[in-house]
Motif scaffolding. Structure first.
Motif, mmCIF file in Angstrom:
data_model
loop_
_atom_site.group_PDB
_atom_site.id
_atom_site.type_symbol
_atom_site.label_atom_id
_atom_site.label_comp_id
_atom_site.label_asym_id
_atom_site.label_seq_id
_atom_site.Cartn_x
_atom_site.Cartn_y
_atom_site.Cartn_z
ATOM 1 N N ASP A 153 13.259 21.408 -30.685
ATOM 2 C CA ASP A 153 13.328 22.329 -31.820
ATOM 3 C C ASP A 153 13.444 23.783 -31.381
ATOM 4 O O ASP A 153 12.516 24.577 -31.573
ATOM 5 C CB ASP A 153 12.093 22.146 -32.716
ATOM 6 N N TYR A 154 14.564 24.106 -30.752
ATOM 7 C CA TYR A 154 14.883 25.487 -30.391
ATOM 8 C C TYR A 154 16.397 25.537 -30.300
ATOM 9 O O TYR A 154 17.051 24.504 -30.124
ATOM 10 C CB TYR A 154 14.242 25.879 -29.050
ATOM 11 N N VAL A 155 16.958 26.734 -30.431
ATOM 12 C CA VAL A 155 18.417 26.838 -30.454
ATOM 13 C C VAL A 155 18.916 27.412 -29.127
ATOM 14 O O VAL A 155 18.512 28.494 -28.712
ATOM 15 C CB VAL A 155 18.879 27.707 -31.642
ATOM 16 N N LEU A 156 19.772 26.657 -28.458
ATOM 17 C CA LEU A 156 20.417 27.114 -27.227
ATOM 18 C C LEU A 156 21.723 27.805 -27.602
ATOM 19 O O LEU A 156 22.222 27.633 -28.718
ATOM 20 C CB LEU A 156 20.712 25.913 -26.327
ATOM 21 N N SER A 157 22.300 28.527 -26.642
ATOM 22 C CA SER A 157 23.556 29.198 -26.999
ATOM 23 C C SER A 157 24.744 28.247 -27.004
ATOM 24 O O SER A 157 25.828 28.604 -27.440
ATOM 25 C CB SER A 157 23.809 30.413 -26.116
ATOM 26 N N GLY A 158 24.546 27.038 -26.514
ATOM 27 C CA GLY A 158 25.621 26.051 -26.575
ATOM 28 C C GLY A 158 25.056 24.682 -26.267
ATOM 29 O O GLY A 158 23.904 24.557 -25.850
ATOM 30 N N GLY A 159 25.878 23.654 -26.449
ATOM 31 C CA GLY A 159 25.398 22.288 -26.231
ATOM 32 C C GLY A 159 25.419 21.854 -24.774
ATOM 33 O O GLY A 159 24.941 20.769 -24.440
ATOM 34 N N LYS A 169 39.900 8.385 -26.784
ATOM 35 C CA LYS A 169 39.776 7.055 -27.410
ATOM 36 C C LYS A 169 40.976 6.161 -27.113
ATOM 37 O O LYS A 169 40.878 4.938 -27.200
ATOM 38 C CB LYS A 169 39.569 7.202 -28.925
ATOM 39 N N SER A 170 42.106 6.777 -26.757
ATOM 40 C CA SER A 170 43.274 5.960 -26.423
ATOM 41 C C SER A 170 43.082 5.299 -25.051
ATOM 42 O O SER A 170 43.788 4.362 -24.705
ATOM 43 C CB SER A 170 44.544 6.814 -26.431
ATOM 44 N N LYS A 171 42.118 5.807 -24.271
ATOM 45 C CA LYS A 171 41.926 5.266 -22.915
ATOM 46 C C LYS A 171 40.692 4.384 -22.778
ATOM 47 O O LYS A 171 40.575 3.613 -21.843
ATOM 48 C CB LYS A 171 41.801 6.428 -21.920
ATOM 49 N N ARG A 172 39.726 4.565 -23.687
ATOM 50 C CA ARG A 172 38.444 3.859 -23.575
ATOM 51 C C ARG A 172 37.883 3.547 -24.931
ATOM 52 O O ARG A 172 38.156 4.257 -25.886
ATOM 53 C CB ARG A 172 37.405 4.776 -22.915
ATOM 54 N N LYS A 173 37.030 2.512 -24.968
ATOM 55 C CA LYS A 173 36.297 2.236 -26.198
ATOM 56 C C LYS A 173 34.889 2.808 -26.012
ATOM 57 O O LYS A 173 34.208 2.457 -25.054
ATOM 58 C CB LYS A 173 36.244 0.719 -26.414
ATOM 59 N N TYR A 174 34.487 3.692 -26.912
ATOM 60 C CA TYR A 174 33.187 4.364 -26.748
ATOM 61 C C TYR A 174 32.091 3.703 -27.579
ATOM 62 O O TYR A 174 32.329 3.312 -28.715
ATOM 63 C CB TYR A 174 33.314 5.844 -27.129
ATOM 64 N N ASP A 175 30.905 3.628 -26.988
ATOM 65 C CA ASP A 175 29.742 3.144 -27.737
ATOM 66 C C ASP A 175 29.301 4.193 -28.743
ATOM 67 O O ASP A 175 28.856 3.860 -29.840
ATOM 68 C CB ASP A 175 28.578 2.866 -26.775
ATOM 69 N N ASP A 176 29.392 5.464 -28.326
ATOM 70 C CA ASP A 176 28.989 6.555 -29.213
ATOM 71 C C ASP A 176 29.736 7.826 -28.841
ATOM 72 O O ASP A 176 30.021 8.061 -27.667
ATOM 73 C CB ASP A 176 27.478 6.815 -29.095
ATOM 74 N N ILE A 177 30.022 8.616 -29.872
ATOM 75 C CA ILE A 177 30.552 9.964 -29.657
ATOM 76 C C ILE A 177 29.475 10.898 -30.188
ATOM 77 O O ILE A 177 29.220 10.950 -31.398
ATOM 78 C CB ILE A 177 31.902 10.149 -30.375
ATOM 79 N N ILE A 178 28.792 11.549 -29.259
ATOM 80 C CA ILE A 178 27.571 12.284 -29.592
ATOM 81 C C ILE A 178 27.845 13.777 -29.643
ATOM 82 O O ILE A 178 28.400 14.346 -28.694
ATOM 83 C CB ILE A 178 26.480 11.993 -28.526
ATOM 84 N N TYR A 179 27.451 14.392 -30.747
ATOM 85 C CA TYR A 179 27.522 15.853 -30.851
ATOM 86 C C TYR A 179 26.142 16.415 -30.540
ATOM 87 O O TYR A 179 25.150 16.007 -31.163
ATOM 88 C CB TYR A 179 27.978 16.245 -32.263
ATOM 89 N N MET A 180 26.060 17.313 -29.556
ATOM 90 C CA MET A 180 24.784 17.928 -29.193
ATOM 91 C C MET A 180 24.493 19.029 -30.206
ATOM 92 O O MET A 180 25.280 19.975 -30.332
ATOM 93 C CB MET A 180 24.843 18.522 -27.770
ATOM 94 N N SER A 181 23.365 18.903 -30.917
ATOM 95 C CA SER A 181 23.094 19.850 -31.989
ATOM 96 C C SER A 181 21.591 19.965 -32.230
ATOM 97 O O SER A 181 20.881 18.958 -32.200
ATOM 98 C CB SER A 181 23.769 19.334 -33.266
ATOM 99 N N PRO A 182 21.096 21.196 -32.492
ATOM 100 C CA PRO A 182 19.649 21.328 -32.713
ATOM 101 C C PRO A 182 19.165 20.586 -33.952
ATOM 102 O O PRO A 182 17.975 20.328 -34.090
ATOM 103 C CB PRO A 182 19.431 22.841 -32.837
ATOM 104 N N ASP A 183 20.062 20.234 -34.867
ATOM 105 C CA ASP A 183 19.590 19.482 -36.039
ATOM 106 C C ASP A 183 19.862 17.984 -35.939
ATOM 107 O O ASP A 183 19.822 17.267 -36.945
ATOM 108 C CB ASP A 183 20.085 20.075 -37.370
#
Ligand code: ADE
Length: 226
Positions: free
Chosen positions: A134-140, A75-89
């Motif tokens: 709607d399924y769970v992966l081992s990581g994002g 964030k010190s280098k860029r302005k972000y439109d969104d910070i997205i967390y990849m999550s099954p929920d």
């Protein structure tokens, strides 16, 4: 458009960006993708990024501190439109969400692993959560690659024929029509004659009819969204 993908397993996500359309999009300068190793922001000599869950239970939890340090650095280098967390929920990824994201300039995709991230990351450090199904992966990581692919191919200039993204399945809540190539006849299996008639208006009409018919048969739920 710029993506920063934050992960503790960078190797898992490198290859989708090193081939084909995603590689070409970067070469053309239309998209930049930066894969960030979260371990670089660890504070201890073992480069830890996870720890046991408070209250016990199986599985490790990704710690807030390295993630906070990493996001603060970005964030010190860029302005972000969104910070997205990849999550099954999270919110389900659809074509219309991909369209919406393709209009953004700078996005962070944070990939969880193990049991996920400390809840305070979700409460304080990210702006939205997205699930690819709607399924769970081992990581994002694989989910982040899916999201980035769906979005990057919509960026103008990425596909050589711009109309081809518009004629994709789902783009207008219709499934894409069938496609054929040479030979026109194979083992007695024929290409629909209209496609080799040279009559473009008839071809367009046939394709639209096929789309509607296929959607009614395979995904009637899409038609009720129109
Ligand atoms: N991480 C694990 N499973 C996931 C999913 N279905 N979508 C997004 N991120 C995920």
């Amino acid at each position: 458009m710029h993506f920063d993908i934050v992960t503790c397993l960078p190797k898992l996500i490198e290859s989708p960006f090193s081939d084909s359309i995603l590689k070409r999009a970067q070469k053309k300068g239309l998209v930049t993708v930066n894969i960030i190793d979260l371990r670089a922001y660890s504070t201890d000599k073992h480069k830890s990024i996870d720890d046991y869950a408070f209250g016990g239970g199986a599985g490790m939890v990704m710690m807030i501190e390295p993630i906070d340090r990493c996001l603060a650095d970005l964030k010190s280098k860029r302005k972000y439109d969104d910070i997205i967390y990849m999550s099954p929920d999270g919110q389900r990824l659809t074509q219309s969400l991909a369209n919406e994201l393709s209009l953004k300039k700078n996005l962070v995709l944070l990939c969880g692993h193990y049991k996920g991230v400390d809840e305070r990351v979700r409460q304080h450090l990210i702006t939205r959560e997205i699930s690819i199904g709607d399924y769970v992966l081992s990581g994002g990581e694989l989910a982040a690659a899916v999201l980035a692919d769906a979005v990057i191919r919509l960026v103008p200039g990425v596909l050589s024929d711009e109309t081809s993204a518009l004629s994709d399945s789902f783009q207008d809540n219709l499934i894409a029509p069938p496609v054929y190539t040479r030979p026109a006849s194979y083992k007695g299996w024929e290409v629909p004659p209209v496609l080799i008639s040279g009559h473009q208006a008839k071809i367009d009409e046939w394709r639209h009819e096929q789309s509607v018919e296929r959607t009614q048969k395979r995904r009637p739920d899409l038609l009720s969204n129109v």
